[in-house]
Design a protein around this motif. Structure first.
Motif, mmCIF file in Angstrom:
data_model
loop_
_atom_site.group_PDB
_atom_site.id
_atom_site.type_symbol
_atom_site.label_atom_id
_atom_site.label_comp_id
_atom_site.label_asym_id
_atom_site.label_seq_id
_atom_site.Cartn_x
_atom_site.Cartn_y
_atom_site.Cartn_z
ATOM 1 N N LYS A 21 -13.618 -22.859 39.509
ATOM 2 C CA LYS A 21 -13.774 -22.066 40.733
ATOM 3 C C LYS A 21 -12.991 -20.766 40.666
ATOM 4 N N GLN A 22 -11.908 -20.752 39.905
ATOM 5 C CA GLN A 22 -11.058 -19.566 39.814
ATOM 6 C C GLN A 22 -11.667 -18.470 38.933
ATOM 7 N N LEU A 23 -12.680 -18.823 38.144
ATOM 8 C CA LEU A 23 -13.274 -17.836 37.248
ATOM 9 C C LEU A 23 -14.002 -16.754 38.053
ATOM 10 N N PRO A 24 -13.874 -15.500 37.645
ATOM 11 C CA PRO A 24 -14.544 -14.415 38.372
ATOM 12 C C PRO A 24 -16.052 -14.437 38.106
ATOM 13 N N THR A 35 -19.988 -20.266 31.539
ATOM 14 C CA THR A 35 -19.109 -21.435 31.432
ATOM 15 C C THR A 35 -19.339 -22.380 32.598
ATOM 16 N N LYS A 36 -19.410 -21.824 33.794
ATOM 17 C CA LYS A 36 -19.645 -22.650 34.993
ATOM 18 C C LYS A 36 -20.978 -23.380 34.876
ATOM 19 N N ASN A 71 -18.097 -11.937 36.050
ATOM 20 C CA ASN A 71 -17.982 -11.971 34.598
ATOM 21 C C ASN A 71 -19.071 -12.880 34.031
ATOM 22 N N LYS A 72 -19.884 -12.325 33.146
ATOM 23 C CA LYS A 72 -21.026 -13.064 32.589
ATOM 24 C C LYS A 72 -20.593 -14.337 31.853
#
Length: 148
Positions: free
Chosen positions: A59-62, A71-72, A65-66
């Motif tokens: 959840k913290q990933l921006p 990854t999500k 950002n592709k």
């Protein structure tokens, strides 16, 4: 979790896609846990608390950002809740078995906070490769300040 998930256990997936989870791992995984695609061509199995911590990191990933979005998608879209049946088995969905190349024989490997489920041939090849390169791996970790 006191003490991490550890050890290697070899089992077979039956014709219906069911896999016995070894008792030593079941005790730490719990009756329900999450299985998803993993790296290097295996599957990851997380105890519920570890999965929740992993989701928080995701959840913290921006999202602009592709690579973060990829990854999500990779981990979350393939995640399934697994529940042990009365014989200590889980059902591995066909899509996950296909992803990991699992047809029959598997290695279930403890990796501290999660398990990895490998096609046995892939695991043996990977394990041999790691063993052959362990001196270099440890040396590289030493350069990062990790001493064994």
């Amino acid at each position: 979790m006191s003490g991490g998930l550890k050890g290697q256990f070899n089992h077979s997936v039956d014709a219906k896609g069911r896999l016995i989870i070894p008792t030593k791992l079941r005790d730490k995984l719990g009756d329900t846990f999450v299985v998803t695609k993993g790296l290097d061509g295996c599957l990851y199995g997380y105890p519920d608390a570890e999965w929740e911590a992993f989701e928080e990191k995701i959840k913290q990933l921006p999202m602009q950002n592709k690579k973060a979005r990829a990854t999500k998608s990779f981990f979350i879209s393939s995640a399934v809740d697994c529940e042990l049946d009365s014989q200590g088995r889980i059902l591995l969905p066909q899509t996950l078995r296909e992803f990991a190349g699992i047809t029959k024989e598997v290695a279930i490997v403890g990796n501290i906070e999660r398990i990895e489920i490998w096609d046995i041939t892939k695991w043996n090849e990977r394990n041999d490769e790691i063993a052959e390169n362990m001196d270099d791996i440890v040396e590289d970790l030493g350069e990062l300040g990790i001493i064994f």
